[in-house]
Design a protein around this motif. Structure first.
Motif, mmCIF file in Angstrom:
data_model
loop_
_atom_site.group_PDB
_atom_site.id
_atom_site.type_symbol
_atom_site.label_atom_id
_atom_site.label_comp_id
_atom_site.label_asym_id
_atom_site.label_seq_id
_atom_site.Cartn_x
_atom_site.Cartn_y
_atom_site.Cartn_z
ATOM 1 N N PRO A 101 0.642 -1.243 -0.099
ATOM 2 C CA PRO A 101 0.006 0.025 -0.068
ATOM 3 C C PRO A 101 0.721 1.352 0.283
ATOM 4 O O PRO A 101 0.151 2.376 0.061
ATOM 5 N N SER A 112 -0.227 -2.797 -4.443
ATOM 6 C CA SER A 112 -2.037 -2.998 -4.437
ATOM 7 C C SER A 112 -2.684 -2.326 -5.287
ATOM 8 O O SER A 112 -3.708 -2.698 -5.570
ATOM 9 N N THR A 116 -6.704 -3.053 -8.721
ATOM 10 C CA THR A 116 -7.670 -2.083 -9.441
ATOM 11 C C THR A 116 -7.544 -2.431 -11.035
ATOM 12 O O THR A 116 -8.653 -1.936 -11.637
ATOM 13 N N TYR A 144 -8.404 -3.038 -3.370
ATOM 14 C CA TYR A 144 -7.853 -1.598 -3.224
ATOM 15 C C TYR A 144 -8.860 -0.943 -2.322
ATOM 16 O O TYR A 144 -8.340 -0.821 -1.133
ATOM 17 N N GLU A 145 -9.678 -0.089 -2.985
ATOM 18 C CA GLU A 145 -10.745 0.359 -2.039
ATOM 19 C C GLU A 145 -11.795 -0.406 -1.541
ATOM 20 O O GLU A 145 -12.584 -0.087 -0.717
ATOM 21 N N LYS A 146 -12.273 -1.140 -2.816
ATOM 22 C CA LYS A 146 -13.318 -2.230 -2.305
ATOM 23 C C LYS A 146 -12.931 -3.626 -2.781
ATOM 24 O O LYS A 146 -11.877 -4.159 -3.516
ATOM 25 N N ASN A 147 -13.729 -4.545 -1.676
ATOM 26 C CA ASN A 147 -13.216 -5.939 -1.858
ATOM 27 C C ASN A 147 -13.460 -6.751 -3.481
ATOM 28 O O ASN A 147 -14.702 -6.758 -3.744
ATOM 29 N N LEU A 170 -8.068 -4.399 3.067
ATOM 30 C CA LEU A 170 -8.025 -3.500 1.687
ATOM 31 C C LEU A 170 -6.669 -2.867 1.976
ATOM 32 O O LEU A 170 -6.249 -2.589 2.794
ATOM 33 N N LYS A 171 -6.094 -2.247 0.581
ATOM 34 C CA LYS A 171 -5.217 -1.249 0.684
ATOM 35 C C LYS A 171 -5.677 0.001 1.441
ATOM 36 O O LYS A 171 -4.737 0.465 2.279
ATOM 37 N N THR A 172 -6.946 0.488 1.388
ATOM 38 C CA THR A 172 -6.919 1.673 2.131
ATOM 39 C C THR A 172 -6.892 1.434 3.669
ATOM 40 O O THR A 172 -6.960 2.394 4.423
ATOM 41 N N GLN A 173 -6.858 0.234 4.090
ATOM 42 C CA GLN A 173 -6.953 0.020 5.577
ATOM 43 C C GLN A 173 -5.385 0.291 5.938
ATOM 44 O O GLN A 173 -4.989 0.341 6.944
#
Ligand SMILES: Cc1cc2nc3c(=O)[nH]c(=O)nc-3n(C[C@H](O)[C@H](O)[C@H](O)COP(=O)(O)O)c2cc1C
Length: 308
Positions: A101, A112, A116, A144-147, A170-173
């Motif tokens: 990330p 990551s 997308t 990435y942002e969604k599973n 997720l990447k955003t986590q």
């Protein structure tokens, strides 16, 4: 677990960690029972265009029976050139990073960010599979942002990946929250290739829990192994004698065989933070340990800390 023709000794692996899983850490983790170790991520482009500079990440420890290198990048042809480069000839398995990330990686469309773009991820894996007889594996997240982990894992499988490792975030986590084992379980159910489950394993109970929920073929441990390479023996009930101070010294000595003193000291500082976790130490001592440039001074302080 089998990855292509390679059979690991057990199903508890060391997860790759940039700046940590160097040759000495991998050696210690193997010594204390890790079934598989992987280099930290190495730039595919760096190998192709500047192999001298990137080569120092490729040192292998004598205990690594199965040698895995992890590459990051975003161009199929660069991956192919990298894996055909002579410097990787001794590696048995090529792992591709599709989970990192870090901003400097994702801004180049790597790590990551590839989650997308399943089409590009497919092309990368397919190109690598066509270019070598070595197994190609992938490290991914839940998305990435969604599973999109299930669809993504199927894409990797159809491109010929031999195994995948899924970090349950997720990447955003980033590294926040908890790894979602139920979501890793869905990936495991959806593909035929072996799945390695990853995230938040810190002891035997969490190892058993991740295996029970995900039904994965193997488990990998990252952060909990820093300053605790013996964690593999603890979890697997292996009777391997462990002396923390001797292990730290061994790590220093091994690193000094490969790297200059400055690199060794800065690297060991990060590990020492792990080794002294839970010790009730004064600020002065802690500060000395992470600022001293004198290995002998550091070892003397550690001698005092661990003498009992
Ligand atoms: C400092 C650090 C560096 C990492 N570097 C890499 C890397 O180079 N390649 C990779 O696939 N994952 C990397 N990771 C992710 C870990 O392999 C692992 O997926 C993550 O830490 C979750 O597992 P854990 O909870 O057992 O630590 C890194 C993690 C950390 C904390």
């Amino acid at each position: 677990m089998k990855i292509g023709k390679f059979e690991t000794k057990n199903n508890l692996f060391l997860s790759p960690m940039a700046g940590y899983t160097d040759v000495a850490m991998r050696y210690l983790c193997k010594k204390f029972g890790a079934g598989l170790t992987t280099t930290e991520m190495v730039s595919a482009k760096g190998l192709v265009y500047d192999s001298e500079k990137t080569k120092w990440l490729l040192n292998m420890s004598p205990l690594e029976d199965i040698k895995v290198v992890q590459l990051f990048g975003h161009e199929p042809d660069v991956f192919v050139k990298a894996i055909q480069n002579d410097v990787l000839k001794d590696f048995d398995i090529i792992d591709i990073n599709m989970g990192c990330p870090a901003p400097k990686i994702v801004k180049n469309g790597e790590g990551s960010f590839l989650m997308t773009n399943p089409k590009l991820a497919y092309e990368i894996v397919k190109a690598c599979v066509n270019a070598t007889t070595k197994p190609i594996t992938v490290k991914m997240r839940l998305g990435y942002e969604k599973n999109n982990a299930v669809e993504f894992a199927k894409v990797l499988q159809s491109a010929g990946a031999s195994a995948i490792c899924v970090h349950g975030r997720l990447k955003t986590q980033g590294y926040s929250g908890k790894a979602d084992y139920e979501e890793i379980a869905k990936v495991k159910q959806a593909v035929k290739i072996p799945v390695i489950a990853n995230g938040d394993v810190v002891d035997k109970a969490s190892y058993q829990n991740i295996l029970e929920i995900t039904k994965a073929d193997a488990v990998s441990i990252g952060r909990a192994s820093v300053g605790n390479p013996h964690i593999f023996a603890d979890i697997l009930n292996l009777d391997i004698p462990y002396n923390k101070l001797e292990t730290i010294k061994e790590q220093y000595e091994m690193l000094l065989k490969y790297y200059d003193e400055h690199f060794v000291i800065t690297t060991m500082r990060k590990h020492i933070v792990g080794y002294i976790k839970g010790k009730n130490l004064s600020q002065e001592i802690k500060l000395k340990l992470v600022t001293s440039n004198d290995i002998n001074e550091i070892i003397n302080i550690l001698n005092d800390i661990f003498k009992n």
